[in-house]
Design an enzyme around this catalytic site. Structure first.
Site, short mmCIF file in Angstrom:
data_model
loop_
_atom_site.label_atom_id
_atom_site.label_comp_id
_atom_site.label_asym_id
_atom_site.label_seq_id
_atom_site.Cartn_x
_atom_site.Cartn_y
_atom_site.Cartn_z
CB CYS A 140 -0.37 0.27 0.84
SG CYS A 140 -1.93 -1.46 1.27
CG HIS A 152 -1.02 2.77 4.20
ND1 HIS A 152 -1.12 2.01 3.83
CD2 HIS A 152 -0.52 3.64 5.72
CE1 HIS A 152 -0.52 1.45 4.84
NE2 HIS A 152 0.06 1.97 5.73
#
Ligand SMILES: *[C@@H]1O[C@H](CO)[C@@H](O)[C@H](O)[C@H]1NC(C)=O
Ligand SMILES: *[C@@H]1O[C@H](CO)[C@@H](O)[C@H](O)[C@H]1NC(C)=O
Ligand SMILES: *[C@@H]1O[C@H](CO)[C@@H](O)[C@H](O)[C@H]1NC(C)=O
Ligand SMILES: *[C@@H]1O[C@H](CO)[C@@H](O)[C@H](O)[C@H]1NC(C)=O
Length: 524
Positions: free
Chosen positions: A77, A133
């Site tokens: 990610c 993130h």
């Protein structure tokens, strides 16, 4: 002045007027850019890869657009999002290892200029919805401080789809903290408890589209929570999948259906608001599917968190009336780091102010089918690599790591025990332990190749012709030693230019307490 001179002067005046007006003309015509990023969406999880999961909206949009079938992302990610936002390999930011965990005090370095900043400089309204993130330990790291006019979403890597709470173990405090992770702008918001995030985020994206004043171009980045674990989905999306016996796969299929509906809703809103004719919509996954949570990359080898094709070959397409060759399948080499120069180029903007880019402007490749300017792709180099999930059929990660120590390329300048992979034209070289290497069977089918019996031992240096052998079954390093030498030298070239890994210890000050929200804790 002669006649000739007069007409030349007239032409000059016309040209000058044209040049003077040019920025305004370009600004008015700059396309809207909507970038939808799915999370952990696997190669075999989209309808057009003949999945048993139905994705009518993705199939329809991509059928009229350009499907990217030689498209790569990072295996995790944070790295994919990092490269999307910077156009640069993560080795250049010291971020080659893993992801940013909730209590780690770091973020994408603040001297990196991000895609939304460049779009803003090109005259765009910039909005982000969904998963960030990219670090949040201090306020300067937040999306609102890095180029987005507005932000609505969550800052960590995963959470509950309904409560929007993230649970995370903080060993330094000997406790597992569950706390809210949902923000509107920079403020934590509690009002959305119970609303399924796939619907919540697509509703927010649609409201941005409806409110948008089309006198300015729109840049909208929608980073959906779907289809990352935990496996949570309203029953109505799962109902059509009673034929899927595996519980994880069935729930996952429902989550994919919800995501597909969200993409359909967003594209419909763009049409209803009259924006579609001048919009470029990009859909991409962030990494390969996670087989432990219902995802599938069949027939590719490996999964998320590995450098095998199952980890890095991504589902992606572009849909837009502006494409010159719509309805095509594109097999040119394209990488997630290429979006920044591609989209800033489309915007008529400038990449002035970025550091040296690893990405290429791919618009002619995508729109017109021109050859890709990308001749090489560094997948990653990570000397601290560890796979945190169990890999079926492999005894233990440590056994593997020891098994790859001695080899015939030991004299190479590159340390071949390091986890790394690089691609040049049809060739892909892997060194060290690339991560879980299993060919996971096609969902709903048993396969003997999933066990340990037929799996060859891994070697410290492996070469595949991924164009002929995308499943990475035929290891050919012994047949092409010159290719191996060349690619090891290229790895060493990149390793020399890498920053040291930055992967700080947890900072216990991250603890938001029982009633707080995950978010910035450090003072600037
Ligand atoms: C950590 O917490 C658990 C349960 O709250 C407790 O049993 C244990 O003794 C604690 N360990 C340390 C090292 O404080
Ligand atoms: C899509 O739009 C329909 C109609 O407004 C709505 O019922 C549905 O919940 C939306 N789906 C998602 C995933 O947002
Ligand atoms: C859109 O923006 C333009 C230029 O700023 C402004 O003149 C116009 O009133 C705006 N339209 C709406 C509906 O807000
Ligand atoms: C690039 O940006 C710098 C600083 O903002 C500016 O001085 C320079 O003129 C710009 N160069 C170009 C080619 O736009």
């Amino acid at each position: 002045m002669t006649e000739d001179g007069k007409s030349q002067a007239a032409l000059w005046i016309l040209t000058a007027a044209f040049i003077a007006n040019f920025p305004a003309v370009v600004a008015a015509k700059s396309p809207n850019v909507v970038f939808i990023l799915a999370d952990d969406f696997g190669w075999y999880d989209v309808g057009y890869h003949s999945s048993e999961i139905r994705t009518p909206n993705l199939d329809r949009l991509s059928a009229k657009g350009v499907r990217l079938e030689n498209y790569y992302v990072q295996p995790l990610c944070t790295p994919s999002r990092n490269q999307l936002m910077t156009g640069r390999y993560q080795i250049h930011m010291g971020m080659q290892h893993q992801i940013i965990w909730p209590c780690q005090p770091y973020c994408v370095p603040l001297d990196e200029k991000l895609l939304p900043q460049l779009m803003k400089e090109a005259g765009y309204d910039t909005h982000m919805v969904g998963k960030w993130h990219l670090g949040m330990y201090k306020k300067d790291c937040l999306p609102t401080r890095r180029g987005f006019d507005t932000y609505f979403g969550y800052l960590t890597g995963s959470e509950d789809y309904f409560t929007h709470h993230r649970c995370y173990n903080i060993p330094q405090l000997n406790l597992t903290r569950c706390a809210l992770d949902l923000r509107d702008g920079e403020e934590a918001v509690t009002a959305y408890k119970g609303i399924y995030s796939t619907e919540l985020f697509s509703q927010r994206a649609i409201s941005i589209i409806r409110k948008h004043n089309s006198s300015k171009p729109l840049f909208l980045y929608v980073a959906l929570q779907a289809v990352h674990a935990p496996l949570q989905v309203p029953e109505r999306y799962v109902a059509p999948y009673s034929f899927i016996k595996d519980n994880h796969r069935r729930l996952y299929a429902g989550m994919v259906s919800a995501m597909d509906e969200a993409v359909g809703n967003i594209s419909l809103a763009l049409r209803q608001e009259g924006l579609w004719d001048n919009t470029v919509l990009v859909f991409s996954t962030d990494n390969g599917g996670q087989t432990l949570s219902g995802g599938s990359n069949w027939p590719l080898r490996g999964r998320k968190w590995s450098l095998w094709e199952g980890g890095v070959r991504g589902v992606g397409f572009v849909a837009s009336p502006l494409l010159k060759k719509p309805g095509t399948v594109n097999r040119e080499l394209i990488h997630v780091s290429d979006w920044l120069p591609t989209l800033v180029g489309l915007a008529g903007g400038s990449t002035n102010g970025t550091k040296s880019l690893d990405g290429f402007n791919m618009w002619n490749t995508i729109s017109k089918g021109f050859a890709s300017p990308r001749l090489e792709l560094l997948h990653n180099i990570d000397a601290l690599y560890n796979d945190i999930a169990p890999c079926p059929g492999r005894q233990s990660r440590l056994t593997l790591a020891r098994g790859v120590s001695a080899d015939s390329w030991a004299s190479s300048s590159f340390n071949t025990s390091i986890h790394a992979a690089i691609r040049a034209s049809n060739w892909k070289l892997l060194t060290g332990y690339p991560g879980c290497d299993v060919w996971f069977p096609r969902p709903g089918h048993n396969s003997s190749t999933s066990g340990s019996s037929k799996v060859d031992p891994l070697k410290p240096v492996m070469l595949f012709d991924v164009e002929k052998d995308p499943e990475e079954r035929n290891e050919v390093s012994a047949k092409f030693p010159n290719v191996v030498d060349y690619l090891l030298n290229r790895l060493q070239h990149h390793q020399k230019r890498a920053l040291p890994i930055n992967f700080p210890d947890n900072d216990p000050r991250c603890d938001p307490g029982p009633t707080g929200a995950w978010g910035p804790w450090a003072l600037d």
